[in-house]
Scaffold this motif. Structure first.
Motif, short mmCIF file in Angstrom:
data_model
loop_
_atom_site.label_atom_id
_atom_site.label_comp_id
_atom_site.label_asym_id
_atom_site.label_seq_id
_atom_site.Cartn_x
_atom_site.Cartn_y
_atom_site.Cartn_z
N LEU A 57 0.77 -1.31 -0.06
CA LEU A 57 0.00 -0.08 0.00
C LEU A 57 0.92 1.32 0.00
O LEU A 57 1.99 1.27 0.54
N SER A 58 0.35 2.33 -0.71
CA SER A 58 0.83 3.71 -0.63
C SER A 58 0.76 4.44 0.52
O SER A 58 -0.16 3.90 1.36
N ALA A 59 1.52 5.33 0.93
CA ALA A 59 1.22 6.07 1.90
C ALA A 59 -0.34 6.93 1.90
O ALA A 59 -0.95 7.05 2.75
N GLU A 60 -0.52 7.17 0.86
CA GLU A 60 -1.94 7.81 0.60
C GLU A 60 -3.20 6.79 0.91
O GLU A 60 -4.00 7.36 1.60
N SER A 61 -3.07 5.71 0.28
CA SER A 61 -3.91 4.58 0.62
C SER A 61 -4.23 4.42 2.00
O SER A 61 -5.40 4.19 2.54
N ILE A 62 -3.03 4.33 2.79
CA ILE A 62 -3.03 4.13 4.20
C ILE A 62 -3.58 5.13 5.04
O ILE A 62 -4.34 5.01 5.93
N ALA A 63 -3.41 6.61 4.53
CA ALA A 63 -3.85 7.40 5.34
C ALA A 63 -5.45 7.55 5.12
O ALA A 63 -6.05 7.91 5.79
N LYS A 64 -5.87 7.22 3.95
CA LYS A 64 -7.45 6.87 3.72
C LYS A 64 -7.97 6.09 4.37
O LYS A 64 -9.04 6.19 4.83
N ASP A 65 -7.18 5.01 4.50
CA ASP A 65 -7.83 3.73 5.46
C ASP A 65 -8.00 4.16 6.69
O ASP A 65 -8.94 3.78 7.37
N LEU A 66 -6.92 4.97 7.17
CA LEU A 66 -7.11 5.20 8.54
C LEU A 66 -8.05 6.26 8.85
O LEU A 66 -8.76 6.29 9.91
#
Length: 128
Positions: free
Chosen positions: A74-83
């Motif tokens: 996962l990219s940092a952007e997708s992790i931020a959205k997931d959180l």
């Protein structure tokens, strides 16, 4: 109204710094620093920490680590959205990268490994 610490400090002020340090078994520099702080501020309490508090809570860090262990691609952007959807944390991708770096995860390519099938495994065992 005087507190117990005020009474103790007033009694200890009658003694020298060397006598106080010997009496309490602490260094002279510590004693002089405490006395200086008492005279300037009227208390020996520590000040609140400087700077802004951390955006990520302990729960957020656990969720971040869980998300990363579930899928390392996962990219940092997708992790931020997931959180944001799971915990309600409004954090940026830079914060995610900083937290991951602090946890010991770095954005590096994996080591290329040879494909090991039965033939290659037999050859490898014969060499060793």
């Amino acid at each position: 109204m005087q507190t117990a610490s005020t009474n103790i400090c007033e009694r200890l002020f009658n003694k020298s710094i060397c006598e106080i340090s010997l009496l309490l078994n602490i260094p002279r520099s510590t004693v002089s620093g405490i006395i200086r702080k008492w005279k300037q501020m009227g208390t020996t309490a520590t000040q609140p920490p400087s700077g802004r508090p951390h955006k990520m809570t302990v729960l957020g860090q656990h969720m971040l680590q869980h998300t990363l262990c579930r899928s390392r691609q996962l990219s940092a952007e997708s992790i931020a959205k997931d959180l944001q959807t799971s915990c309600g944390l409004q954090i940026s991708t830079t914060t995610v990268r900083r937290e991951l770096h602090g946890m010991g995860f770095h954005g590096r390519a994996g080591v290329s490994k040879l494909y090991i099938d039965r033939c290659n495994a037999k050859r490898w065992m014969q060499l060793v």
